[in-house]
Design a protein around this motif. Sequence first.
Motif, PDB file in Angstrom:
ATOM      1  N   UNK A 134       0.868  -1.069  -0.017  1.00 26.83           N
ATOM      2  CA  UNK A 134      -0.010  -0.226  -0.190  1.00 26.83           C
ATOM      3  C   UNK A 134       0.878   1.301   0.019  1.00 26.83           C
ATOM      4  N   UNK A 135       0.595   2.263  -0.800  1.00 28.60           N
ATOM      5  CA  UNK A 135       1.490   3.287  -1.065  1.00 28.60           C
ATOM      6  C   UNK A 135       0.967   4.468  -0.046  1.00 28.60           C
ATOM      7  N   UNK A 136      -0.185   4.279   0.299  1.00 26.26           N
ATOM      8  CA  UNK A 136      -0.444   5.496   1.477  1.00 26.26           C
ATOM      9  C   UNK A 136      -0.921   4.785   2.891  1.00 26.26           C
ATOM     10  N   UNK A 137      -1.227   5.548   3.904  1.00 26.92           N
ATOM     11  CA  UNK A 137      -1.134   5.012   5.012  1.00 26.92           C
ATOM     12  C   UNK A 137      -2.544   3.996   5.223  1.00 26.92           C
ATOM     13  N   UNK A 138      -2.542   3.057   5.879  1.00 26.69           N
ATOM     14  CA  UNK A 138      -3.850   2.081   6.068  1.00 26.69           C
ATOM     15  C   UNK A 138      -4.400   2.181   7.544  1.00 26.69           C
ATOM     16  N   UNK A 139      -5.583   1.554   7.669  1.00 26.60           N
ATOM     17  CA  UNK A 139      -6.198   1.877   9.073  1.00 26.60           C
ATOM     18  C   UNK A 139      -5.373   0.775  10.194  1.00 26.60           C
ATOM     19  N   UNK A 140      -4.831   1.041  11.036  1.00 20.92           N
ATOM     20  CA  UNK A 140      -4.144   0.401  11.822  1.00 20.92           C
ATOM     21  C   UNK A 140      -5.027  -0.761  12.402  1.00 20.92           C
ATOM     22  N   UNK A 141      -6.221  -0.499  12.747  1.00 25.85           N
ATOM     23  CA  UNK A 141      -6.873  -1.763  13.364  1.00 25.85           C
ATOM     24  C   UNK A 141      -7.023  -2.780  12.412  1.00 25.85           C
ATOM     25  N   UNK A 142      -7.154  -2.444  11.051  1.00 23.61           N
ATOM     26  CA  UNK A 142      -7.209  -3.562  10.102  1.00 23.61           C
ATOM     27  C   UNK A 142      -6.068  -4.426   9.880  1.00 23.61           C
ATOM     28  N   UNK A 143      -4.975  -3.587  10.009  1.00 24.21           N
ATOM     29  CA  UNK A 143      -3.763  -4.149   9.795  1.00 24.21           C
ATOM     30  C   UNK A 143      -3.446  -4.961  11.099  1.00 24.21           C
ATOM     31  N   UNK A 144      -3.636  -4.435  12.332  1.00 25.42           N
ATOM     32  CA  UNK A 144      -3.453  -5.686  13.354  1.00 25.42           C
ATOM     33  C   UNK A 144      -4.235  -6.862  13.167  1.00 25.42           C
ATOM     34  N   UNK A 145      -5.393  -6.817  12.590  1.00 24.10           N
ATOM     35  CA  UNK A 145      -6.057  -7.764  12.627  1.00 24.10           C
ATOM     36  C   UNK A 145      -5.367  -8.807  11.535  1.00 24.10           C
ATOM     37  N   UNK A 146      -4.580  -8.372  10.411  1.00 26.15           N
ATOM     38  CA  UNK A 146      -3.757  -9.029   9.677  1.00 26.15           C
ATOM     39  C   UNK A 146      -2.628  -9.839  10.568  1.00 26.15           C
ATOM     40  N   UNK A 147      -2.312  -9.333  11.460  1.00 26.57           N
ATOM     41  CA  UNK A 147      -1.041  -9.671  12.196  1.00 26.57           C
ATOM     42  C   UNK A 147      -1.634 -11.011  13.046  1.00 26.57           C
ATOM     43  N   UNK A 148      -2.999 -10.776  13.413  1.00 29.39           N
ATOM     44  CA  UNK A 148      -3.583 -12.118  14.281  1.00 29.39           C
ATOM     45  C   UNK A 148      -3.715 -13.090  13.416  1.00 29.39           C
ATOM     46  N   UNK A 149      -3.622 -12.894  11.881  1.00 29.16           N
ATOM     47  CA  UNK A 149      -3.693 -14.053  11.083  1.00 29.16           C
ATOM     48  C   UNK A 149      -2.442 -14.698  10.745  1.00 29.16           C
ATOM     49  N   UNK A 150      -1.268 -13.963  11.305  1.00 34.27           N
ATOM     50  CA  UNK A 150       0.099 -14.539  11.163  1.00 34.27           C
ATOM     51  C   UNK A 150       0.729 -13.734  10.147  1.00 34.27           C
ATOM     52  N   UNK A 151       0.364 -12.524   9.599  1.00 37.10           N
ATOM     53  CA  UNK A 151       0.900 -11.854   8.541  1.00 37.10           C
ATOM     54  C   UNK A 151       2.426 -10.893   9.486  1.00 37.10           C
ATOM     55  N   UNK A 152       3.081 -10.484   8.634  1.00 35.62           N
ATOM     56  CA  UNK A 152       4.382  -9.444   9.109  1.00 35.62           C
ATOM     57  C   UNK A 152       3.682  -8.039   8.405  1.00 35.62           C
ATOM     58  N   UNK A 153       3.689  -7.092   9.160  1.00 38.69           N
ATOM     59  CA  UNK A 153       3.431  -5.723   8.506  1.00 38.69           C
ATOM     60  C   UNK A 153       4.827  -5.062   8.482  1.00 38.69           C
ATOM     61  N   UNK A 154       5.217  -4.888   7.456  1.00 40.13           N
ATOM     62  CA  UNK A 154       6.343  -3.675   7.351  1.00 40.13           C
ATOM     63  C   UNK A 154       5.992  -2.408   6.968  1.00 40.13           C
ATOM     64  N   UNK A 155       6.294  -1.441   7.655  1.00 42.23           N
ATOM     65  CA  UNK A 155       6.303   0.029   7.581  1.00 42.23           C
ATOM     66  C   UNK A 155       7.322   0.787   7.645  1.00 42.23           C
ATOM     67  N   UNK A 156       7.298   1.920   6.921  1.00 41.38           N
ATOM     68  CA  UNK A 156       8.258   2.854   6.799  1.00 41.38           C
ATOM     69  C   UNK A 156       7.984   4.360   6.898  1.00 41.38           C
ATOM     70  N   UNK A 157       8.656   5.359   7.206  1.00 40.54           N
ATOM     71  CA  UNK A 157       8.545   6.722   7.458  1.00 40.54           C
ATOM     72  C   UNK A 157       9.435   7.570   6.557  1.00 40.54           C
ATOM     73  N   UNK A 158       9.628   8.732   6.472  1.00 34.67           N
ATOM     74  CA  UNK A 158      10.167   9.439   5.407  1.00 34.67           C
ATOM     75  C   UNK A 158      11.590   9.472   5.719  1.00 34.67           C
ATOM     76  N   UNK A 159      12.131   8.762   6.791  1.00 41.65           N
ATOM     77  CA  UNK A 159      13.506   8.890   6.929  1.00 41.65           C
ATOM     78  C   UNK A 159      14.112   7.446   6.058  1.00 41.65           C
ATOM     79  N   UNK A 160      13.191   6.745   5.613  1.00 41.08           N
ATOM     80  CA  UNK A 160      13.610   5.449   4.876  1.00 41.08           C
ATOM     81  C   UNK A 160      14.270   5.906   3.670  1.00 41.08           C
TER      82      UNK A 160
END
Length: 215
Positions: free
Chosen positions: A114-140
């Motif tokens: 995803x090229x724009x920020x996503x809803x954190x509560x949806x992404x945390x549900x993905x983690x519950x399913x065993x996913x790894x969420x990679x995020x970055x800020x403008x320092x990357x």
Amino acid sequence: MGSSRAKEERAARRAKIEEMRRAEAARERRNRIITWTLSGVVLAAAAGGGWYLVQDARKEQDAKAAAVAAPVKGVKTLKDLTQNHVSTPVDYTTSPGVGGDHNPVWMNCDGDVYTEEIDETNAVHSLEHGAVWITYNDQAAAADVSTLQDRVERTPYTLMSPYAGQSSPITLSAWGNQLGVETASDPRVRQFLDKYVQGEQTPEPGAACTGGKSA
């Protein structure tokens, strides 16, 4: 006398023919021995090569198992996280969140970038399913972001998005576990993915990473 000489010549021819037959038989025996020997060498080499291939595969599996079992240096772990479904914002103790109450709908995480920020509560549900969420800020670095995008797109049960509010340029999150790194070349990135994609921390292993929310 002529008859005697003829007999001697016939005897000589028979002896010569017999000698040639013996020589031919000897050659055939030698050829068979050489063929058997070479076949044995080839089979032994093949068997040995197969044994080495099996051993190499076993060593690789053992090395990967050991790598998965080993702790990843610098990972922060949270325990006893709630798993309630809520439709309101959640104030997570980490940024991004790594577990706790979350939206009933998961974020698609089948190698989704995803090229724009996503809803954190949806992404945390993905983690519950065993996913790894990679995020970055403008320092990357842009090159690091591109490298991580390529890796995520090739890795089921992962997702990636920008997240301005994190302290590290790059952050990897799994349910109850989080790691911050400076660059995509940090070897712990791969270690984290190997260990936590559908890892032992997963509350709902095998749950879907498709059919949820998309961008």
